[in-house]
Design a protein around this motif. Structure first.
Motif, PDB file in Angstrom:
ATOM      1  N   SER A 116       0.919  -1.284  -0.279  1.00 43.63           N
ATOM      2  CA  SER A 116       0.149   0.015   0.008  1.00 43.63           C
ATOM      3  C   SER A 116       0.921   1.244  -0.013  1.00 43.63           C
ATOM      4  CB  SER A 116      -0.960  -0.048   1.105  1.00 43.63           C
ATOM      5  OG  SER A 116      -0.051   0.304   2.451  1.00 43.63           O
ATOM      6  N   THR A 117       0.194   2.436   0.023  1.00 44.07           N
ATOM      7  CA  THR A 117       1.003   3.487  -0.284  1.00 44.07           C
ATOM      8  C   THR A 117       1.080   4.372   1.353  1.00 44.07           C
ATOM      9  OG1 THR A 117      -1.269   4.850  -0.667  1.00 44.07           O
ATOM     10  CG2 THR A 117       0.092   4.145  -2.371  1.00 44.07           C
ATOM     11  N   ALA A 118       0.703   3.644   2.322  1.00 43.26           N
ATOM     12  CA  ALA A 118       0.877   4.028   3.808  1.00 43.26           C
ATOM     13  C   ALA A 118       2.554   4.330   3.930  1.00 43.26           C
ATOM     14  CB  ALA A 118       0.370   3.209   4.565  1.00 43.26           C
ATOM     15  N   PRO A 119       2.897   5.574   4.820  1.00 46.89           N
ATOM     16  CA  PRO A 119       4.077   5.620   4.925  1.00 46.89           C
ATOM     17  C   PRO A 119       4.605   4.712   6.059  1.00 46.89           C
ATOM     18  CG  PRO A 119       2.868   7.901   5.120  1.00 46.89           C
ATOM     19  CD  PRO A 119       2.205   6.555   4.954  1.00 46.89           C
ATOM     20  N   LYS A 120       3.748   4.242   6.926  1.00 48.00           N
ATOM     21  CA  LYS A 120       4.224   3.196   7.857  1.00 48.00           C
ATOM     22  C   LYS A 120       2.856   2.519   8.238  1.00 48.00           C
ATOM     23  CE  LYS A 120       4.748   6.903  11.209  1.00 48.00           C
ATOM     24  NZ  LYS A 120       5.572   7.362  12.340  1.00 48.00           N
ATOM     25  N   LEU A 121       2.895   1.031   8.535  1.00 49.34           N
ATOM     26  CA  LEU A 121       1.866   0.545   8.913  1.00 49.34           C
ATOM     27  C   LEU A 121       2.014  -0.467   9.958  1.00 49.34           C
ATOM     28  CD1 LEU A 121      -0.668   0.886   7.272  1.00 49.34           C
ATOM     29  CD2 LEU A 121      -0.012  -1.197   5.917  1.00 49.34           C
ATOM     30  N   LEU A 122       1.461  -0.404  11.176  1.00 50.07           N
ATOM     31  CA  LEU A 122       1.495  -1.441  12.405  1.00 50.07           C
ATOM     32  C   LEU A 122       0.494  -2.559  12.391  1.00 50.07           C
ATOM     33  CD1 LEU A 122       3.150  -1.827  14.767  1.00 50.07           C
ATOM     34  CD2 LEU A 122       1.310  -0.225  15.944  1.00 50.07           C
ATOM     35  N   ARG A 123       1.030  -3.574  12.555  1.00 49.94           N
ATOM     36  CA  ARG A 123      -0.243  -4.991  12.909  1.00 49.94           C
ATOM     37  C   ARG A 123      -0.281  -4.982  14.284  1.00 49.94           C
ATOM     38  NH1 ARG A 123       0.668 -10.021   9.117  1.00 49.94           N
ATOM     39  NH2 ARG A 123       2.811  -9.709  10.191  1.00 49.94           N
ATOM     40  N   ALA A 124      -1.332  -5.248  14.845  1.00 53.47           N
ATOM     41  CA  ALA A 124      -1.590  -5.761  16.072  1.00 53.47           C
ATOM     42  C   ALA A 124      -2.723  -6.524  16.058  1.00 53.47           C
ATOM     43  CB  ALA A 124      -1.873  -4.636  17.143  1.00 53.47           C
ATOM     44  N   GLU A 125      -2.628  -8.064  16.627  1.00 59.75           N
ATOM     45  CA  GLU A 125      -3.430  -8.939  16.601  1.00 59.75           C
ATOM     46  C   GLU A 125      -3.495  -9.652  17.811  1.00 59.75           C
ATOM     47  OE1 GLU A 125      -3.108 -10.278  11.938  1.00 59.75           O
ATOM     48  OE2 GLU A 125      -2.280 -11.679  13.523  1.00 59.75           O
ATOM     49  N   LEU A 126      -4.792  -9.993  18.254  1.00 59.36           N
ATOM     50  CA  LEU A 126      -5.162 -10.592  19.465  1.00 59.36           C
ATOM     51  C   LEU A 126      -6.024 -11.893  19.138  1.00 59.36           C
ATOM     52  CD1 LEU A 126      -5.076 -10.480  22.718  1.00 59.36           C
ATOM     53  CD2 LEU A 126      -7.167  -9.491  22.529  1.00 59.36           C
ATOM     54  N   TRP A 127      -5.615 -12.860  19.745  1.00 61.63           N
ATOM     55  CA  TRP A 127      -6.408 -14.182  19.340  1.00 61.63           C
ATOM     56  C   TRP A 127      -7.023 -14.863  20.909  1.00 61.63           C
ATOM     57  CZ3 TRP A 127      -1.835 -13.509  16.803  1.00 61.63           C
ATOM     58  CH2 TRP A 127      -1.095 -14.113  17.028  1.00 61.63           C
ATOM     59  N   ILE A 128      -8.065 -15.635  20.824  1.00 69.20           N
ATOM     60  CA  ILE A 128      -8.632 -16.182  21.988  1.00 69.20           C
ATOM     61  C   ILE A 128      -8.696 -17.797  21.845  1.00 69.20           C
ATOM     62  CG2 ILE A 128      -9.878 -14.213  22.771  1.00 69.20           C
ATOM     63  CD1 ILE A 128     -12.464 -15.665  21.715  1.00 69.20           C
ATOM     64  N   HIS A 129      -8.360 -18.102  20.553  1.00 66.61           N
ATOM     65  CA  HIS A 129      -8.450 -19.593  20.288  1.00 66.61           C
ATOM     66  C   HIS A 129      -7.265 -19.814  19.100  1.00 66.61           C
ATOM     67  CE1 HIS A 129     -12.294 -20.619  21.713  1.00 66.61           C
ATOM     68  NE2 HIS A 129     -12.792 -19.483  21.349  1.00 66.61           N
ATOM     69  N   PRO A 130      -6.630 -20.894  18.872  1.00 67.47           N
ATOM     70  CA  PRO A 130      -5.576 -21.056  17.818  1.00 67.47           C
ATOM     71  C   PRO A 130      -6.532 -20.653  16.459  1.00 67.47           C
ATOM     72  CG  PRO A 130      -5.947 -23.049  19.333  1.00 67.47           C
ATOM     73  CD  PRO A 130      -6.966 -22.248  19.699  1.00 67.47           C
ATOM     74  N   THR A 131      -5.373 -20.140  15.643  1.00 64.51           N
ATOM     75  CA  THR A 131      -5.955 -19.609  14.336  1.00 64.51           C
ATOM     76  C   THR A 131      -6.184 -20.604  13.349  1.00 64.51           C
ATOM     77  OG1 THR A 131      -3.873 -18.723  13.973  1.00 64.51           O
ATOM     78  CG2 THR A 131      -5.218 -17.339  15.082  1.00 64.51           C
ATOM     79  N   ASP A 132      -6.595 -21.747  13.484  1.00 63.72           N
ATOM     80  CA  ASP A 132      -6.781 -22.609  12.412  1.00 63.72           C
ATOM     81  C   ASP A 132      -8.136 -23.337  12.038  1.00 63.72           C
ATOM     82  OD1 ASP A 132      -7.217 -23.937  14.890  1.00 63.72           O
ATOM     83  OD2 ASP A 132      -5.626 -25.358  14.930  1.00 63.72           O
ATOM     84  N   ASN A 133      -9.017 -22.577  12.736  1.00 65.53           N
ATOM     85  CA  ASN A 133     -10.470 -23.115  12.304  1.00 65.53           C
ATOM     86  C   ASN A 133     -11.225 -21.978  11.864  1.00 65.53           C
ATOM     87  OD1 ASN A 133     -13.172 -23.866  12.690  1.00 65.53           O
ATOM     88  ND2 ASN A 133     -12.815 -24.695  14.742  1.00 65.53           N
ATOM     89  N   ALA A 134     -11.612 -22.011  10.592  1.00 64.20           N
ATOM     90  CA  ALA A 134     -12.280 -21.184   9.531  1.00 64.20           C
ATOM     91  C   ALA A 134     -13.744 -20.930  10.042  1.00 64.20           C
ATOM     92  CB  ALA A 134     -12.186 -21.320   8.282  1.00 64.20           C
ATOM     93  N   GLU A 135     -14.254 -21.731  10.852  1.00 67.88           N
ATOM     94  CA  GLU A 135     -15.892 -21.687  11.110  1.00 67.88           C
ATOM     95  C   GLU A 135     -15.890 -20.991  12.311  1.00 67.88           C
ATOM     96  OE1 GLU A 135     -17.694 -23.078   9.168  1.00 67.88           O
ATOM     97  OE2 GLU A 135     -15.655 -23.797   7.805  1.00 67.88           O
ATOM     98  N   ARG A 136     -14.911 -20.239  13.091  1.00 66.75           N
ATOM     99  CA  ARG A 136     -15.218 -19.405  14.263  1.00 66.75           C
ATOM    100  C   ARG A 136     -14.507 -18.311  14.305  1.00 66.75           C
ATOM    101  NH1 ARG A 136     -12.347 -23.605  18.470  1.00 66.75           N
ATOM    102  NH2 ARG A 136     -10.305 -23.080  18.019  1.00 66.75           N
ATOM    103  N   LEU A 137     -14.628 -17.143  15.044  1.00 65.53           N
ATOM    104  CA  LEU A 137     -14.112 -16.235  15.090  1.00 65.53           C
ATOM    105  C   LEU A 137     -12.939 -16.259  16.343  1.00 65.53           C
ATOM    106  CD1 LEU A 137     -13.631 -13.016  14.552  1.00 65.53           C
ATOM    107  CD2 LEU A 137     -15.095 -12.379  16.219  1.00 65.53           C
ATOM    108  N   ASN A 138     -11.651 -16.703  15.844  1.00 62.62           N
ATOM    109  CA  ASN A 138     -10.681 -16.918  16.691  1.00 62.62           C
ATOM    110  C   ASN A 138      -9.996 -15.679  17.220  1.00 62.62           C
ATOM    111  OD1 ASN A 138     -11.106 -19.738  16.176  1.00 62.62           O
ATOM    112  ND2 ASN A 138      -9.991 -19.275  14.183  1.00 62.62           N
ATOM    113  N   GLY A 139     -10.130 -14.746  16.585  1.00 60.90           N
ATOM    114  CA  GLY A 139      -9.657 -13.350  17.097  1.00 60.90           C
ATOM    115  C   GLY A 139      -9.722 -12.330  16.394  1.00 60.90           C
ATOM    116  N   SER A 140      -9.090 -11.140  16.326  1.00 62.57           N
ATOM    117  CA  SER A 140      -9.075 -10.124  15.536  1.00 62.57           C
ATOM    118  C   SER A 140      -7.915  -9.344  15.511  1.00 62.57           C
ATOM    119  CB  SER A 140     -10.191  -9.177  16.033  1.00 62.57           C
ATOM    120  OG  SER A 140     -10.097  -8.584  17.280  1.00 62.57           O
ATOM    121  N   GLY A 141      -7.899  -8.352  14.420  1.00 64.05           N
ATOM    122  CA  GLY A 141      -6.791  -7.708  14.127  1.00 64.05           C
ATOM    123  C   GLY A 141      -6.764  -6.170  13.805  1.00 64.05           C
TER     124      GLY A 141
END
Length: 300
Positions: free
Chosen positions: A213-238
């Motif tokens: 993207s054209t952003a000068p700088k871009l920070l990523r922060a993520e938090l999850w409550i379950h392992p991120t390997d199950n596409a059928e549920r909301l495991n976390g968010s970013g």
């Protein structure tokens, strides 16, 4: 247009998103200059946790309910919790603020809020909830058009929250497009993108697009409550944050481990890194890159 956030208000994703938003707003107030807060998919602004939608899912009990009952809470939560306390009595946690109400509470007289909600019923409720604040303008159009419709604004500092319902397959792509549009119109726009984490592999293209993207700088922060390997549920968010205010990275490094421990339902974790780092000065070409910070395996 079927999504209604009232079913999910106050859940783990809301706590994460709104706590980070509260920290950003607090850091922005360190300077006297006014800022404009733009919210592309604003919702209704205020949610009743005793109403049928919230009680049907009970998601808030595993989100703000856990934070509210925590015996010891970091001081960095104070502004976020102050807003919630102002809406409730000491005896009962009933009302939970959406991002518009949180921004309204933490903003100052010189700041302006531009809120957009396309859903007919939610847009009407948002307008009603904000009717007494002259600093707030409520729009009821297409949220994706907000950057091109409103930017630039009179205020030189801009905070844009992009938080769509993710009902359509192309919404991650549209998030990147909206980010690029905002940056093209106001180079130093502080853009915050919220996104769900189900199976992490589904986000690979999203991360690649953000990195280009054209952003000068871009920070990523993520938090999850379950392992991120199950596409059928909301495991976390970013959260993707362009041009984050000074001090936010260190605050998140303190907050994320506490949140992951407090909100984990099976096995939680967190990540904090830069998708686009700020350009290094030419006088120090050998400066080491910042290492990504991550933690997994927090069990409850």
């Amino acid at each position: 247009m079927n999504y209604r956030h009232a079913f999910h208000a106050g859940n783990h994703a809301d706590v994460f998103k709104h706590l980070v938003l509260a920290r950003i707003l607090t850091l922005l107030t360190r300077k006297e200059a006014p800022y404009a807060y733009l919210d592309s998919h604003a919702g209704v602004g205020l949610y009743d946790l005793t109403a049928s939608q919230a009680t049907r899912t009970g998601e808030w009990q595993q989100g703000i309910g856990r934070i509210w009952d925590a015996p010891e809470r970091p001081a960095l939560l104070n502004e976020y919790l102050d807003c919630i306390q102002a809406l409730n009595t000491p005896e009962q946690l009933r009302y939970y603020p959406g991002s518009p109400e949180l921004a309204r509470y933490l903003s100052r007289p010189q700041d302006r809020l531009y809120l957009n909600e396309k859903h007919p019923e939610d847009g009407a409720l948002l307008k009603e909830n904000m009717r007494q604040d002259e600093r707030v303008a409520v729009h009821r159009g297409e949220g994706w058009h907000l950057p091109r419709a409103l930017l630039p604004v009179a205020e030189k500092r801009v905070l844009l929250l992009i938080d769509p319902p993710f009902e359509q397959a192309d919404e991650l792509t549209r998030c990147v497009q909206a980010l690029n549009e905002a940056i093209a119109r106001v180079r130093q726009s502080l853009v915050v993108i919220w996104y769900p984490i189900k199976a992490e592999a589904q986000l690979k293209r999203f991360y690649q697009d953000l990195g280009q993207s054209t952003a000068p700088k871009l920070l990523r922060a993520e938090l999850w409550i379950h392992p991120t390997d199950n596409a059928e549920r909301l495991n976390g968010s970013g959260l993707i944050i362009s041009n984050p205010p000074w001090g936010l990275e260190e605050e998140l490094a303190e907050l994320l481990p506490w949140l992951a421990t407090q909100l984990a339902q099976s096995q939680g974790g967190w990540r904090l890194d830069w998708l686009i780092e700020e350009s290094k000065p030419q006088t120090s070409p050998n400066s080491p890159a910042r290492k990504p910070r991550t933690s997994q395996g927090i069990k409850r």
